[in-house]
Design an enzyme around this catalytic site. Structure first.
Site, PDB file in Angstrom:
ATOM      1  N   ASP A  92       0.771  -1.159  -0.036  1.00 34.73           N
ATOM      2  CA  ASP A  92       0.171  -0.214   0.025  1.00 34.73           C
ATOM      3  C   ASP A  92       0.820   1.315   0.032  1.00 34.73           C
ATOM      4  O   ASP A  92       1.991   1.388   0.695  1.00 34.73           O
ATOM      5  CB  ASP A  92      -1.148   0.058   1.244  1.00 34.73           C
ATOM      6  CG  ASP A  92      -2.234  -0.748   1.139  1.00 34.73           C
ATOM      7  OD1 ASP A  92      -2.340  -1.382   0.007  1.00 34.73           O
ATOM      8  OD2 ASP A  92      -2.896  -1.144   2.203  1.00 34.73           O
ATOM      9  N   ARG A  93       0.354   2.283  -0.576  1.00 33.71           N
ATOM     10  CA  ARG A  93       0.998   3.576  -0.654  1.00 33.71           C
ATOM     11  C   ARG A  93       1.377   4.326   0.775  1.00 33.71           C
ATOM     12  O   ARG A  93       2.273   4.796   0.971  1.00 33.71           O
ATOM     13  CB  ARG A  93       0.246   4.563  -1.553  1.00 33.71           C
ATOM     14  CG  ARG A  93       0.867   5.967  -1.611  1.00 33.71           C
ATOM     15  CD  ARG A  93      -0.063   6.772  -2.416  1.00 33.71           C
ATOM     16  NE  ARG A  93      -0.966   7.327  -1.764  1.00 33.71           N
ATOM     17  CZ  ARG A  93      -1.247   8.423  -0.994  1.00 33.71           C
ATOM     18  NH1 ARG A  93      -0.085   9.062  -1.170  1.00 33.71           N
ATOM     19  NH2 ARG A  93      -2.297   8.585  -0.573  1.00 33.71           N
TER      20      ARG A  93
END
Length: 317
Positions: free
Chosen positions: A147-148
């Site tokens: 995930d970012r």
């Protein structure tokens, strides 16, 4: 079984680690007399002026690298490439550290806020684009996705022919994954424990949610240490559902610090606001290399600010 056709090598190089757009004209043909007519119908999201400008400027090319003009006859099955117009992106002001590189794998220590792969409004400012550009590895591809908002270990495959072997490790749950997180401590929550639930993530919806159905996710959660009402947790997911650890921690009443989605979706912050990173770190991965048979373990060098420098973390609130 019909064999899938092979896409020819692009005559256009990457720009900042980003591939040009590839299109193939329908093999069965159609009512279009020219390439221009097809593009104007095929790309409704691209303004007509943009398509016209690309054709006039020689920005659309065929397999031989020759510019395709506005009057180019439609040729069924032909391959086309062009560069899409990318909106400006706010640079993520943190370094992407390469921990390991060999002929098969690149393992990096990803900072918070940097997306792993191009998606949505994050295209150039992604780990994949940066690595392709700086390491001069245009064929580099992700072995998995991080995930970012999560920092830590991310793995990339150097050669396209090796990608399947490494992706299969993650698909078959043959990678031991360890995460660390910082959250509040609740003495009423008995730990360690294994959390299982059925997670659903819908396209277009920011948050995932749980249903009362057969579990499709599993996380082992352990409290490593506590201090001043906060705990440093070790999280071991055996599955890889989107937002799994964040959702499981929130479900226990222990939402991870800095989480803008769980338990409540907060208003989106400014693109250049990097003050309160999610306190979740992919801290270690362990597996047997499918190509060499060697055991491998990689560990992140990053730390979580809410634990290592709590005063600075509180000051950012």
């Amino acid at each position: 079984m019909r064999r899938r056709s092979t896409v020819p090598a692009s005559p256009l190089p990457q720009r900042s680690g980003v591939d040009p757009v590839h299109l193939r004209l329908p093999v069965a043909g159609g009512p279009w007399e020219t390439v221009r007519a097809y593009l104007l119908e095929r790309l409704p999201a691209v303004a007509a002026q943009r398509v016209e400008a690309l054709l006039l400027a020689g920005g659309v090319v065929g397999e031989d690298g020759r510019a395709v003009g506005a009057a180019e006859p439609f040729r069924p099955g032909a391959h086309l490439w062009f560069y899409r117009e990318l909106p400006p992106e706010v640079p993520v002001p943190f370094e992407l550290e390469v921990l390991h590189r060999d002929e098969h794998l690149v393992v990096v220590d990803k900072p918070h806020f940097l997306a792993t792969t191009p998606r949505g409004r994050h295209v150039v400012e992604t780990a994949l684009s940066r690595l392709r550009h700086t390491l001069e590895l245009p064929a580099l591809s992700p072995a998995h996705r991080l995930d970012r908002l999560t920092a830590g270990l991310a793995m990339f495959v150097v050669r396209p022919q090796d990608r399947g072997a490494y992706q299969t490790l993650f698909r078959d749950r043959l990678v031991g994954k360890e995460y660390q997180a910082v959250a509040a401590v609740d003495p009423a929550v008995e730990l360690p424990r294994t959390v299982r639930s059925h997670i659903v993530k819908e396209r277009g919806r920011i948050d995932a949610y749980e249903l009362d159905e057969a579990p499709n996710s599993e996380s082992r959660i352990e409290l490593l240490e506590r201090r001043d009402g906060l705990g440093r947790y070790l999280l071991r997911p055996s599955t890889g559902r989107t937002h799994q650890l964040r959702l499981h921690m929130s479900g226990l009443g222990l939402p991870i610090l800095g989480d803008p989605v769980y338990p409540v979706v907060l208003p989106e912050t400014a693109p250049d606001d990097f003050r309160r990173p999610l306190q979740l770190l992919s801290s270690a991965v362990e597996f047997t290399d499918p190509l060499t048979g060697r055991p491998r373990r990689f560990e992140s060098r990053r730390t979580l600010a809410a634990w290592t420098d709590p005063e600075a973390w509180r000051a950012e609130a």
